[in-house]
Write an enzyme that holds these catalytic residues in place. Structure first.
Site, PDB file in Angstrom:
ATOM      1  N   ASP A  33      54.934  58.625  30.156  1.00 35.23           N
ATOM      2  CA  ASP A  33      53.505  58.917  30.315  1.00 35.23           C
ATOM      3  C   ASP A  33      52.916  58.285  31.566  1.00 35.23           C
ATOM      4  O   ASP A  33      51.698  58.292  31.763  1.00 35.23           O
ATOM      5  CB  ASP A  33      52.705  58.524  29.067  1.00 35.23           C
ATOM      6  CG  ASP A  33      52.673  57.021  28.817  1.00 35.23           C
ATOM      7  OD1 ASP A  33      53.584  56.327  29.298  1.00 35.23           O
ATOM      8  OD2 ASP A  33      51.737  56.549  28.139  1.00 35.23           O
ATOM      9  N   ASP A  82      52.354  55.339  32.747  1.00 39.90           N
ATOM     10  CA  ASP A  82      51.523  54.138  32.886  1.00 39.90           C
ATOM     11  C   ASP A  82      52.347  53.015  33.505  1.00 39.90           C
ATOM     12  O   ASP A  82      51.804  51.993  33.906  1.00 39.90           O
ATOM     13  CB  ASP A  82      50.860  53.708  31.560  1.00 39.90           C
ATOM     14  CG  ASP A  82      51.834  53.499  30.424  1.00 39.90           C
ATOM     15  OD1 ASP A  82      53.041  53.767  30.595  1.00 39.90           O
ATOM     16  OD2 ASP A  82      51.390  53.059  29.351  1.00 39.90           O
ATOM     17  N   SER A 110      55.359  57.684  25.261  1.00 41.61           N
ATOM     18  CA  SER A 110      55.654  56.795  26.389  1.00 41.61           C
ATOM     19  C   SER A 110      57.122  56.867  26.820  1.00 41.61           C
ATOM     20  O   SER A 110      57.588  57.926  27.213  1.00 41.61           O
ATOM     21  CB  SER A 110      55.225  55.374  26.019  1.00 41.61           C
ATOM     22  OG  SER A 110      55.292  54.529  27.122  1.00 41.61           O
ATOM     23  N   ASP A 153      57.830  56.039  33.502  1.00 42.49           N
ATOM     24  CA  ASP A 153      58.206  56.307  32.112  1.00 42.49           C
ATOM     25  C   ASP A 153      57.536  57.629  31.689  1.00 42.49           C
ATOM     26  O   ASP A 153      56.897  58.295  32.498  1.00 42.49           O
ATOM     27  CB  ASP A 153      57.806  55.126  31.210  1.00 42.49           C
ATOM     28  CG  ASP A 153      56.309  54.996  31.052  1.00 42.49           C
ATOM     29  OD1 ASP A 153      55.583  55.297  32.026  1.00 42.49           O
ATOM     30  OD2 ASP A 153      55.851  54.611  29.965  1.00 42.49           O
TER      31      ASP A 153
HETATM   32 MG    MG Z   1      54.162  54.281  28.909  1.00 39.51          MG
END
Ligand code: MG
Length: 457
Positions: free
Chosen positions: A243, A245, A100, A241
């Site tokens: 990844d 999400d 992340s 960020d």
């Molecule tokens: Mg994330």
């Protein structure tokens, strides 16, 4: 018991994470694959972010899945919400190799359930119990799993978001996208272009060394994005960020948008369209509740962690409640008409629709929100649980909320004190209408904590 305790600490609220090659080794990934394959035999999708340690960990995890007889589907590099979306549509589960927002040397694994949500607490404990076993049985030659690649599936995620926003709401709008060299390089610019936007990118080439900025989209890291927004006269800039999400924004003046303000603005927009409940952790600014109430909507609070938000949203909907929207005050927003997980690409698209519908500049919209100030501080102490128990008694004369830690509500302000589950520290957050009130409240809480620590010494 001791082993179990260590294993319980392995998975946090967002999967297992640590320094790759030290804490997160290929052996661990192999064992997670075997445990997951034992628990969820079937067709399992594996994805990863752009980190340099992604291939070694993905291959080890896939070996564990194959050894336990799973049909592995390699989805390659893609955002976490993209893997969640295609697992929900096609597969029996998923595993995302990502750390992340953590720095480049980190990596980890998030486990995805068949409905696309992150694995909940009870199931994670079951997985950890399998992991703690000496060895898990593996299949013989005629029962081992198979592997195939389905790298094109990420396009279904892009299409899934585009179809939520008909009529090209971004026409005539310039937007700068900073995917931070992460997997959203191949998704968010494409989504916004399809919405009609003119898209410029910065850090737009996938690179696990993160040459432009760290995976955490901090105001300092987004200086380049802010400069490009101003230079190109863009409507706003959006960054993800590691990844994707989460999505955070800089406004048309190049000013970083505090994430609770981002949440409030999108909540306000959606509450004008649909009436119902907004779901968010107790750590989110009261600003969201203020704008929701003004539009005739309500807020339901949960413990801190996106999985609790997602699960509560589903439960409310199953019980017949209208749920407008959900998310965290960190740019991780959940749109129930799309899927029940944080989605940075969806959030970027929602901001295009919002600015387009308003006919105003983003900075103007932000200025029109009620003023709110938030301050956060960490205190190092191994006595987190005891401190919170004592604070509960100390503040028993005031309205308190114990959904997660201790929340003290005072007039239009609140203080939230939580003990970290993984580190010897407590986190204090204050949310108030102005800075002075927040600062006074913070020093009062700190004084109370120090007094308790004195008594304990
Ligand atoms: Mg994330």
């Amino acid at each position: 018991m001791a082993v179990k305790k260590i294993q319980k600490q392995l998975f946090g609220t967002n999967g297992v994470r640590g320094i790759a090659g030290k804490e997160i080794t290929p052996e661990l990934a192999l064992n997670i694959g075997k445990a997951l394959g034992t628990m969820r035999p079937g067709e399992i999708a594996v994805g990863r972010d752009t980190r340099t340690t992604g291939p070694v960990l993905a291959n080890a995890l896939k070996a564990g899945l194959l050894a336990t007889g799973c049909r592995v589907v390699d989805c390659g590099i893609l955002p976490t919400p993209a893997l969640q979306y295609i697992v929900k549509e096609h597969y029996d589960g998923g595993a995302m190799i990502t750390a992340s927002h953590n720095p480049p040397e980190y990596n980890g694994v998030k486990i995805i359930e068949p409905d696309g949500t992150e694995m909940g607490d009870e199931e994670t404990i079951e997985l950890e119990e399998l992991l703690s076993k000496e060895s898990l049985p593996v299949k013989l030659w005629n029962e081992v799993g198979t592997e195939r690649a389905e790298l094109h599936r990420v396009e279904e995620y892009v299409e899934g978001i585009i179809k939520q926003f008909p009529g090209k709401p971004g026409t005539g709008m310039t937007v700068v996208v900073d995917p931070g060299s992460g997997p959203a390089c191949q998704t968010t610019p494409a989504i916004l272009q399809a919405l009609g936007c003119r898209v410029l990118t910065i850090n737009g080439v996938m690179d696990g060394t993160f040459p432009g900025r760290l995976p955490e989209p901090s105001p300092e890291g987004l200086a380049g994005l802010a400069a490009l927004v101003k230079a190109s006269d863009a409507a706003f800039g959006v960054a993800h960020d590691g990844d994707a999400d989460r999505a955070v924004f800089v406004d048309d003046r190049g000013v970083f948008v505090e994430e609770n303000h981002e949440f409030a603005l999108i909540a306000q927009h959606l509450c004008k369209i649909t009436k119902g409940t907004i779901v968010t952790p107790v750590s989110t600014s009261q600003l969201v509740e203020q704008v929701a109430n003004k539009e005739g909507c309500f807020v339901q609070y949960t413990p801190v962690g996106s999985i609790y938000v997602a699960r509560t949203m589903r439960e409310l909907i199953d019980a017949g409640t209208s749920v407008v929207f959900g998310g965290e005050g960190n740019g991780g927003l959940i749109f129930p008409g799309h899927q029940f997980c944080r989605d940075g690409g969806m959030t970027a698209a929602a901001m295009v629709a919002l600015v387009s519908a308003s006919g105003k500049r983003l900075s103007t919209l932000l200025n029109q929100l009620p003023k709110r100030y938030m301050v956060k501080e960490k205190l190092a102490t191994p006595h987190g649980k005891v401190i919170i128990e004592k604070l509960e008694k100390y503040y028993s004369g005031e309205p308190i909320d114990q959904t997660d830690g201790l929340k003290i509500k005072r007039h239009t302000s609140w203080a939230l004190i939580r003990a970290s589950g993984t580190e010897p520290l407590i986190r204090i957050m204050i949310d108030a209408p102005e800075k002075e009130t927040a600062d006074v409240f913070l020093s009062e809480i700190k004084k109370s904590v120090l007094k308790i620590l004195d008594e304990l010494a």
